[in-house]
Design a protein around this motif. Structure first.
Motif, PDB file in Angstrom:
ATOM      1  N   PHE A 270       0.808  -1.222   0.000  1.00 23.20           N
ATOM      2  CA  PHE A 270       0.000   0.000   0.000  1.00 23.20           C
ATOM      3  C   PHE A 270       0.842   1.274   0.000  1.00 23.20           C
ATOM      4  O   PHE A 270       0.346   2.348  -0.358  1.00 23.20           O
ATOM      5  CB  PHE A 270      -0.966   0.006   1.185  1.00 23.20           C
ATOM      6  CG  PHE A 270      -0.307   0.060   2.534  1.00 23.20           C
ATOM      7  CD1 PHE A 270       0.188   1.255   3.038  1.00 23.20           C
ATOM      8  CD2 PHE A 270      -0.191  -1.077   3.315  1.00 23.20           C
ATOM      9  CE1 PHE A 270       0.794   1.319   4.278  1.00 23.20           C
ATOM     10  CE2 PHE A 270       0.407  -1.030   4.565  1.00 23.20           C
ATOM     11  CZ  PHE A 270       0.900   0.175   5.047  1.00 23.20           C
ATOM     12  N   ALA A 271       2.124   1.181   0.371  1.00 21.61           N
ATOM     13  CA  ALA A 271       2.982   2.372   0.360  1.00 21.61           C
ATOM     14  C   ALA A 271       3.134   2.950  -1.034  1.00 21.61           C
ATOM     15  O   ALA A 271       3.466   4.127  -1.196  1.00 21.61           O
ATOM     16  CB  ALA A 271       4.358   2.031   0.936  1.00 21.61           C
ATOM     17  N   PHE A 272       2.887   2.114  -2.054  1.00 20.02           N
ATOM     18  CA  PHE A 272       3.003   2.569  -3.439  1.00 20.02           C
ATOM     19  C   PHE A 272       1.653   2.968  -4.026  1.00 20.02           C
ATOM     20  O   PHE A 272       1.544   3.190  -5.231  1.00 20.02           O
ATOM     21  CB  PHE A 272       3.643   1.472  -4.286  1.00 20.02           C
ATOM     22  CG  PHE A 272       5.000   1.049  -3.789  1.00 20.02           C
ATOM     23  CD1 PHE A 272       6.078   1.920  -3.821  1.00 20.02           C
ATOM     24  CD2 PHE A 272       5.192  -0.221  -3.261  1.00 20.02           C
ATOM     25  CE1 PHE A 272       7.321   1.543  -3.354  1.00 20.02           C
ATOM     26  CE2 PHE A 272       6.438  -0.613  -2.793  1.00 20.02           C
ATOM     27  CZ  PHE A 272       7.504   0.273  -2.835  1.00 20.02           C
ATOM     28  N   ARG A 273       0.629   3.071  -3.178  1.00 19.96           N
ATOM     29  CA  ARG A 273      -0.704   3.489  -3.636  1.00 19.96           C
ATOM     30  C   ARG A 273      -1.030   4.839  -2.984  1.00 19.96           C
ATOM     31  O   ARG A 273      -1.095   4.949  -1.757  1.00 19.96           O
ATOM     32  CB  ARG A 273      -1.756   2.449  -3.251  1.00 19.96           C
ATOM     33  CG  ARG A 273      -1.528   1.059  -3.858  1.00 19.96           C
ATOM     34  CD  ARG A 273      -2.719   0.175  -3.543  1.00 19.96           C
ATOM     35  NE  ARG A 273      -2.515  -1.233  -3.803  1.00 19.96           N
ATOM     36  CZ  ARG A 273      -2.831  -1.872  -4.922  1.00 19.96           C
ATOM     37  NH1 ARG A 273      -3.340  -1.176  -5.928  1.00 19.96           N
ATOM     38  NH2 ARG A 273      -2.639  -3.172  -5.046  1.00 19.96           N
ATOM     39  N   GLU A 274      -1.243   5.829  -3.813  1.00 18.59           N
ATOM     40  CA  GLU A 274      -1.476   7.183  -3.313  1.00 18.59           C
ATOM     41  C   GLU A 274      -2.694   7.238  -2.407  1.00 18.59           C
ATOM     42  O   GLU A 274      -2.688   7.918  -1.372  1.00 18.59           O
ATOM     43  CB  GLU A 274      -1.660   8.143  -4.500  1.00 18.59           C
ATOM     44  CG  GLU A 274      -1.873   9.588  -4.089  1.00 18.59           C
ATOM     45  CD  GLU A 274      -2.039  10.510  -5.278  1.00 18.59           C
ATOM     46  OE1 GLU A 274      -2.387  11.677  -5.065  1.00 18.59           O
ATOM     47  OE2 GLU A 274      -1.823  10.049  -6.418  1.00 18.59           O
ATOM     48  N   GLU A 275      -3.767   6.497  -2.779  1.00 21.46           N
ATOM     49  CA  GLU A 275      -4.980   6.568  -1.978  1.00 21.46           C
ATOM     50  C   GLU A 275      -4.778   5.992  -0.586  1.00 21.46           C
ATOM     51  O   GLU A 275      -5.411   6.434   0.382  1.00 21.46           O
ATOM     52  CB  GLU A 275      -6.148   5.861  -2.686  1.00 21.46           C
ATOM     53  CG  GLU A 275      -5.871   4.451  -3.161  1.00 21.46           C
ATOM     54  CD  GLU A 275      -5.336   4.402  -4.579  1.00 21.46           C
ATOM     55  OE1 GLU A 275      -6.089   3.986  -5.475  1.00 21.46           O
ATOM     56  OE2 GLU A 275      -4.165   4.759  -4.786  1.00 21.46           O
ATOM     57  N   CYS A 276      -3.899   5.015  -0.452  1.00 18.47           N
ATOM     58  CA  CYS A 276      -3.618   4.428   0.862  1.00 18.47           C
ATOM     59  C   CYS A 276      -2.792   5.370   1.727  1.00 18.47           C
ATOM     60  O   CYS A 276      -3.028   5.508   2.930  1.00 18.47           O
ATOM     61  CB  CYS A 276      -2.886   3.098   0.714  1.00 18.47           C
ATOM     62  SG  CYS A 276      -3.849   1.777  -0.055  1.00 18.47           S
TER      63      CYS A 276
END
Length: 415
Positions: A346-352
């Motif tokens: 999730f660190a690579f997902r902006e929304e997370c």
């Protein structure tokens, strides 16, 4: 990243609480703080593959994806064609292979299908051998509960297997026939509950059609008994187009209703549906100042010491995927070449990284992408927001009325 929460007291007074999910700092909650060191966890991505440990803490064994039910939202359905088809003789090969790659005994061994008891002949060979080899390991099976008989119940007791029965209560028709409506199947479920207190429970999935937790609780109390443990597998994630258009598609008002339903259930009973552990984890994250850098995925399959294998030694992304497609990440005979490159932390997902409940959600399913992930994310946000609100309520006696990104850094609680 700081968020301002608007809280409303019973007398109507409004207060503000400030929270940073990246650092687990929270200004306004009365919790003693004892910061702890959290080692950064490896973050998987398609260009940042992770390996697996030869000393797994959790061993997940997939027997196959065949099932005697056809759940409308099954997270395995899109993978069935990619699953390997094993023979009974593969059990012996699997057991022999263990010597070549496993160096330490696992703490937990999970046996998975499809429906695991479809593979009864394999279970009867596999588990006794594993129990002899790993006498301190805990065994567990998740089942739809439709295939029990006296032989299976005696086997479950002999090897002290924890059993979870997947059942959606009033939404069971979305899974298939209700075994509780069949007198013979019901007889064996009742016998298992009576003979294995504390070792058997039900697990429900929240769907678009059925997300009223009071209705779910009342259904099980009436149908099974008020003492029956009912946990939540969570809210449905979207793995295929059918689920995206059906059970996984919540309208905005339904998502708000889901949040409120979770909040009300937990405000009334902080241990409801087994979610008390989630509330306590949230408190502990604040008390210990758990950094987001030390947070892995919800499923735990991004951990090196958690591995999913089939009876032919193939290693998969997780137990819900097949080894004949893109989710094969290696083989135990070439252990050092195993590479988890099918997920995205999730660190690579902006929304997370801009989400206030990321410490609870932990990124949903790591291999979902595009619209399927977006829709699953919305569902998970509504589910975890209800838990988050209940955690705040139990400490403050106030209801979260709004959440907004803070304009600037942390500051004192204001009213």
């Amino acid at each position: 990243m700081w968020f301002d929460l608007t809280l409303e007291a019973p007398d109507g007074a409004r207060h503000t609480l400030r929270y940073n999910p990246h650092t687990s700092e929270c200004e306004g909650l009365q919790l003693p703080v004892e910061p702890s060191a959290f080692a950064p966890v490896p973050r998987v991505a398609k260009d940042k593959p992770l390996g697996k440990s030869r000393a797994p803490r959790v061993l997940k064994i997939q027997l196959g994806l065949s099932c005697n039910y056809a759940c409308s939202y099954c997270n395995q359905a899109f993978q069935i064609s990619d699953a390997t088809i094993s023979k009974l003789s593969d059990v012996e090969s699997f057991l022999a292979q263990l010597e070549g790659w496993m160096t330490d005994a696992p703490e937990q061994i999970e046996v998975w299908g499809g429906e695991p008891f479809v593979y009864w002949a394999k279970i009867k060979r596999l588990l006794p051998a594993l129990a002899e080899r790993f006498p301190n390991a805990r065994f567990s099976i998740i089942t739809n509960g439709s295939l029990f008989d006296r032989e299976k119940l005696d086997f479950i007791a002999k090897y002290d297997i924890g059993i979870t029965i997947s059942h959606d209560g009033p939404g069971q028709h979305l899974r298939g026939p209700d075994p509780l409506d069949d007198p013979e199947k019901r007889r064996w479920i009742d016998a298992l509950l009576a003979e294995r207190p504390g070792m058997v429970g039900f697990n429900a999935v929240i769907t678009q059609q059925h997300h009223d937790l009071k209705e779910l609780q009342d259904w099980f109390a009436d149908k099974v008994g008020p003492e029956a443990f009912v946990g939540l597998e969570g809210v449905v994630n979207v793995y295929d187009a059918a689920t995206a258009l059906g059970t996984g598609r919540f309208e905005p008002a339904q998502l708000r209703g889901l949040t409120q339903s979770i909040f009300e259930a937990l405000a009334n009973d902080p241990e409801a549906f087994g979610l008390g552990d989630r509330i306590n984890e949230f408190y502990q994250s604040i008390q210990r100042r758990r950094s987001i850098d030390g947070l892995g995925q919800k499923c735990g399959m991004d951990r090196e010491d958690t591995i999913a294998v089939d009876l032919r030694g193939n290693v998969m992304t997780c137990q819900n995927t097949g080894a004949q497609g893109e989710h094969k990440i290696g083989h135990v005979e070439d252990f050092d070449a195993i590479a988890l490159d099918t997920g995205t932390h999730f660190a690579f997902r902006e929304e997370c990284m801009s989400c206030p409940v990321v410490q609870l959600c932990k990124g949903s399913c790591m291999f979902l992408e595009g619209e399927f992930f977006k829709q699953s994310c919305a569902n998970e946000f509504a589910f975890n927001m209800g838990i988050w609100m209940a955690a705040v309520w139990h400490l403050t006696g106030m209801v979260v009325g709004g959440v907004a990104v803070a304009v600037e850094g942390g500051g004192p609680l204001s009213s």
